[in-house]
Design an enzyme around this catalytic site. Sequence first.
Site: not given
Length: 737
Positions: A96, A349, A481, A544
């Site tokens: 890159h 890039h 999280e 959940h």
Amino acid sequence: MAVFSLLFHLPQPFLPHKPNTKRLSIKPPTHRTRARFHASNDYRLSWQNELKRSDGPLPKEKLEDEDFFRATIDRRAVDNVRMLIVDAVQHAKAGHPGMAPGMAEVGYLLYRHVMRYNPKNPRWFNRDRFVLSAGHGCLLQYVCLHLAGFESVQLEDLKQLCKLGSCTPGHPENILTAGVEVTTGPLGQGVANAVGLALAEAHLAARFNKPDAILVDHRTYCIMGDGCAMEGISNEAASLAAHWKLNELTLIYDDNHNTIDGDTKICFSENISARFEALGWNTITVENIHEDMESFMVAIRSAHNETRRPTFIKARSSLPPTFCLSVLRQIVKTLIGRLSGKEGTYKAHHGTFEEDDVRRMRGKVKWEDREPFHVIPMVYREMQKRAEHGENLLEQKWKSALRHYQAMYPQEAEDFNILLHVDASRGYSEKCLNELAKALPGLIGGSADLASSNKVYLKGYDDFQLPETPQGRNIRYGVREHAMAGISNGTALHGSGLIPFAATFLTFSDYMKNSMRLSALSHAGVLYILTHDSIGLGEDGPTHQPVEQLAGLRAIPRLLVFRPADGNETAGAYKVAISNRDVPSVIALSRQKVAANLEGTSISGVEKGGYIISDNSGNELPEIILIGTGSELCLCEGSAETLRREGRRVRVVSLVCWRLFDGQPREYREFVLPPKVPKRVSVEAGSPIGWREYVGDGGVVHGVRDFGASGACLDTFKKFGFTEENVARIARSLLEE
């Protein structure tokens, strides 16, 4: 229960190996310092000849101006950094090449004038930490490590970029390349890692520093890009960094306005500086990074003077005079692919440069007749000065401070040395964790707003909060999280003996899977405590209730996934997890109550990953083997007792950690699961994926093949067939075939 006595014994503490010293503030060199630095006529003459090559003949008054001379040397060294990057990409035909040349000034200045390190001892304790969150720009770090004198990156290693077995992979990996602190790849991870490193420094400084003896005093620098800014984890981590007032953290934003798909205007238009300012950061914009490198040094000095906030530095390119400043704040960015024909575009890039483009770049910096991978000899000497400063001055001062500390504060010194050199179901987990906290001074962590549900709060210890209680060992992550896991990686890789734990519900591990994967890839010994581990969670319903999560986590290489059945196995899981500091562990724990000690379970059995807990076969082979984990192991044992009363020979096996069991010798694995016993039943209230390997073609996998259901625990288990009666029925059917 004396959990610690059951787990392990700490080794005797000993002195840290080659640590660093107290910080020296970065100030412009004095004339006396400059005179001493430039005392060698050969040194000046060599640089004058090199500068004449690049800039043409310079007036005598310019050469005698030390500020000008110093700045011109730095600019020429940056040219060398850029050309090494170009040469490495062209040679590898991969990589890159965009971000690295665009940030060459920043990389060079950090390693030449800012950071404290010793390349001869890359792991010294009080070194500054550098994190490349924009990991695709790895060549910037590899080139700087090479020039700085790190043995891990030689010129030959730059030529092996992205090659199999090289220490210069396509994204930096800490386990391959000395001088790389953390493994980054997925964008934004490095930002969270950097926050974890800064957290560790702040915590240890609060615990051990004394007014007359400073042991912990280092900074963390991180380069992030537009992609990192887009990823949510960077915002989560930045929010916590500001809340915790981590003023030793400096985040440098490569604002080049390009991603793989194109200019960021197609998907990204927010004011990142305003976002960080709103979060509570000290924000600085460097408007002229390519033409005025001293502006970056001014920003760094401002960051060092900040006492209550982390610092966000936004790096921009030079300002075209035809635009007003208000417009430029929106459109001028650092130049990706600096000097190339792709400069300033997304095409820079990744990929290589056309040969004509390389020739033009060489012409721009007067590099035409030099071989690829050429290094100006005086650039090595420039960087050597910084390395010698770290080795001969800073480290020696730190060792002197340590000796003074040991004499004045022997008990704290012993605790400090232990930290640096220990390589070492939810209710039962709470007991284990709190006992461990008493024995392990490095245990630190928290939950994503679920401490009371996960039962991971360390009783008798403060919360980690700045400025009030940075010595606290309970970390309040809030509902974050992903950042929690990434920060825990940084804390684990700080190298100070801190053992971070991160807790949430098992189903929410999906939010932090990338960070957990990087824990394994980085050899970061994070302890993940994931409760509410099955459909046995009950009333909260299928949103959940984890089903596929265990299968996904078990698939991650190196990650140890434990699903203990009772207090014995929970203690055993903690023993293995704490003893293995170079691998992460997951301890999956139930919400519903289970037996304190199921007959036949053991702490030592957990170390093998799978073992026999009961068998009535005597000298014969069993007719059938029931294999379980977690809360379902007791169902296996209850069903086995029913079958035994019917005259059947039944073995019950706990397969508490698949990876540990798979690592046992073949003889042991076949002793536990004899190949001549094809009738086997696995019982786990989760996805059946992976179980076929243990039950074989002739066995039955009893799992959950759909999402859970909302209802009381026992009702939900009954609905999905997780009862002793149903397990016994499945076993009978298999025996009758």
